[in-house]
Design an enzyme around this catalytic site. Structure first.
Site, PDB file in Angstrom:
ATOM      1  N   LYS A 181       0.829  -1.207   0.000  1.00  0.00           N
ATOM      2  CA  LYS A 181       0.000   0.000   0.000  1.00  0.00           C
ATOM      3  C   LYS A 181       0.871   1.268   0.000  1.00  0.00           C
ATOM      4  O   LYS A 181       2.091   1.180   0.045  1.00  0.00           O
ATOM      5  CB  LYS A 181      -0.955  -0.053   1.203  1.00  0.00           C
TER       6      LYS A 181
HETATM    7  C1  LIG Z   1      -5.654  -3.861   1.015  1.00  0.00           C
HETATM    8  C2  LIG Z   1      -7.110  -3.637   1.037  1.00  0.00           C
HETATM    9  C3  LIG Z   1      -7.902  -3.873   2.180  1.00  0.00           C
HETATM   10  C4  LIG Z   1      -7.437  -4.595   3.383  1.00  0.00           C
HETATM   11  O1  LIG Z   1      -6.255  -4.274   3.914  1.00  0.00           O
HETATM   12  P1  LIG Z   1      -5.292  -5.389   4.521  1.00  0.00           P
HETATM   13  O2  LIG Z   1      -4.317  -4.565   5.287  1.00  0.00           O
HETATM   14  O3  LIG Z   1      -4.684  -6.126   3.385  1.00  0.00           O
HETATM   15  O4  LIG Z   1      -6.101  -6.267   5.411  1.00  0.00           O
HETATM   16  C5  LIG Z   1      -9.227  -3.493   2.144  1.00  0.00           C
HETATM   17  N1  LIG Z   1      -9.781  -2.961   1.043  1.00  0.00           N
HETATM   18  C6  LIG Z   1      -9.071  -2.745  -0.069  1.00  0.00           C
HETATM   19  C7  LIG Z   1      -9.750  -2.125  -1.249  1.00  0.00           C
HETATM   20  C8  LIG Z   1      -7.725  -3.101  -0.121  1.00  0.00           C
HETATM   21  O5  LIG Z   1      -7.030  -2.916  -1.248  1.00  0.00           O
END
Ligand SMILES: *Cc1c(COP(=O)(O)O)cnc(C)c1O
Length: 375
Positions: A181
């Protein structure tokens, strides 16, 4: 041998490694002073209270539960999102109601209107690719129907909407710090809200429901005479993760500029191609988590994916719509979502790519579309 390109990647440096070693040397991996500092720094970044948790999915689940939403309730959510959004809803006991998206890949409020019922308690807009959902429209809709808004901002760390960072204006806003991210803490996430009830509920629920354990842990203690009055989860963040996240937050300006700069090059090189539809995001304001293009009707998307792979370019598909997954299957179709899904692909984007990589990828795409026309 060509350089090995990656679709996305954790981009960390010596500072993150040093931070991890520092925490390791202290011998405390739990939720302690690193998490406390990370939360303070995030609260300053958003100008609003922020709580760290183990990942973005947990952030969403705890946010839903803290809002008193669960079994028997429904949440409107776009089908075109990571399965995490849907699983977080069912984890709380509530039911996700899959909605269509508009051409900007944000939730279609007209479709949401058709799907509202007496059981609807919230709407979960997703800031797809880092591009803010149409928040004004969404909050007006939510107000009219007395719904909570739980923003899935996993893609949108640092993006701005009408001059303000995503998170600053929202009701309950959830971020992810997973490895790829906009910033990472290895795994992690946070909930941002100015609703004191939400914040205090999550402080307990992330630590197995133990009352007031957060303050104790920040001092390096535990609660030996606990009280628990509600369901909780072991969803706190570790100091090891927070230490990584703090460095990334400190270096966010670099990470943000790099993502924006690479996305702008893609736009420059691809936006005039008749077979490719690029987005119209303003990359001076939004921080792109992924870079998605759509190919025109005459292009065989899967053939293009294979062509690119042959030239060492990995691509992604964000996402197979949730209403097409067995667990979340619906008895209705979502026309625009399904059409978009058949024509999108995600191109490599992460801060370790160089301008020349984007030039190479774009060149191969332009060659590829000419070879992948359906006859
Ligand atoms: C990455 C993501 C999540 C969840 O985050 P995690 O840290 O991987 O649990 C939720 N929604 C979207 C759209 C994502 O890309």
């Amino acid at each position: 041998m060509d350089k090995l390109l990656r679709l996305s990647k954790s981009c960390i440096g010596d500072q993150e490694k040093e931070a991890v070693i520092r925490v390791m040397n202290e011998g405390y991996f739990g939720m302690g002073k690193e998490v406390k500092k990370f939360e303070e720094e995030l609260s300053e970044f958003f100008n609003k209270p922020a709580l760290c948790v183990v990942n973005g999915t947990a952030a969403l689940q705890l946010a839903i539960e803290a809002a008193g939403i669960g079994s028997g309730d429904e949440i409107l959510v776009q089908s075109l999102t990571y399965v995490a959004s849907f699983q977080a809803i069912t984890a709380s006991g509530a039911k996700p109601v899959a909605c269509d998206v508009c051409n900007d890949f944000g939730i279609d409020i007209d479709d949401a209107k058709n799907k509202i019922s007496k059981k609807t308690k919230a709407i979960m807009p997703v800031h797809y690719a880092g591009n803010p959902a149409r928040l004004k429209l969404i909050y007006d809709f939510a107000k009219k129907h007395n719904l909570r808004v739980i923003e899935d901002a996993a893609h949108a760390f640092g993006s701005k909407y009408e001059g303000q960072r995503i998170g600053f204006l929202g009701d309950i806003v959830c971020f992810s710090f997973d490895g790829i991210k906009n910033i990472t803490s290895g795994e992690g996430g946070c909930v941002v809200s100015s609703d004191e009830n939400i914040i205090s509920a999550i402080k307990n629920s992330r630590l197995l429901g133990v009352h007031n354990d957060t303050e104790n842990r920040f001092e390096g203690h535990r609660t030996w005479n606990p009280d628990v009055t509600s369901q909780g989860w072991r969803y706190h963040m570790s100091d090891l993760m927070a230490a990584i996240g703090r460095v990334q937050l400190k270096n966010f300006e670099y990470l943000k500029n790099k993502r924006q700069q690479l996305a702008k090059i893609y736009i420059d090189l691809l936006s005039n191609n008749p077979f490719i539809k690029t987005n119209t995001h303003d990359y001076t304001k939004i921080v792109p988590h992924i870079f998605v293009i759509e190919v025109s009707d005459e292009i065989d998307r899967d053939k293009l994916i294979a062509y690119l792979l042959k030239h060492g370019i990995p691509t992604g598909l964000h996402y197979k719509p949730n209403h097409m997954l067995s667990f979340f299957k619906t008895d209705f179709t979502l026309k625009n979502t399904e059409k978009i899904y058949s024509k999108i692909l995600t191109l490599p984007l992460h801060p370790d790519l160089e301008d020349s990589d984007i030039h190479f990828i774009s060149k191969k795409i332009k060659e590829g579309v000419l070879k992948c026309k359906d006859l």
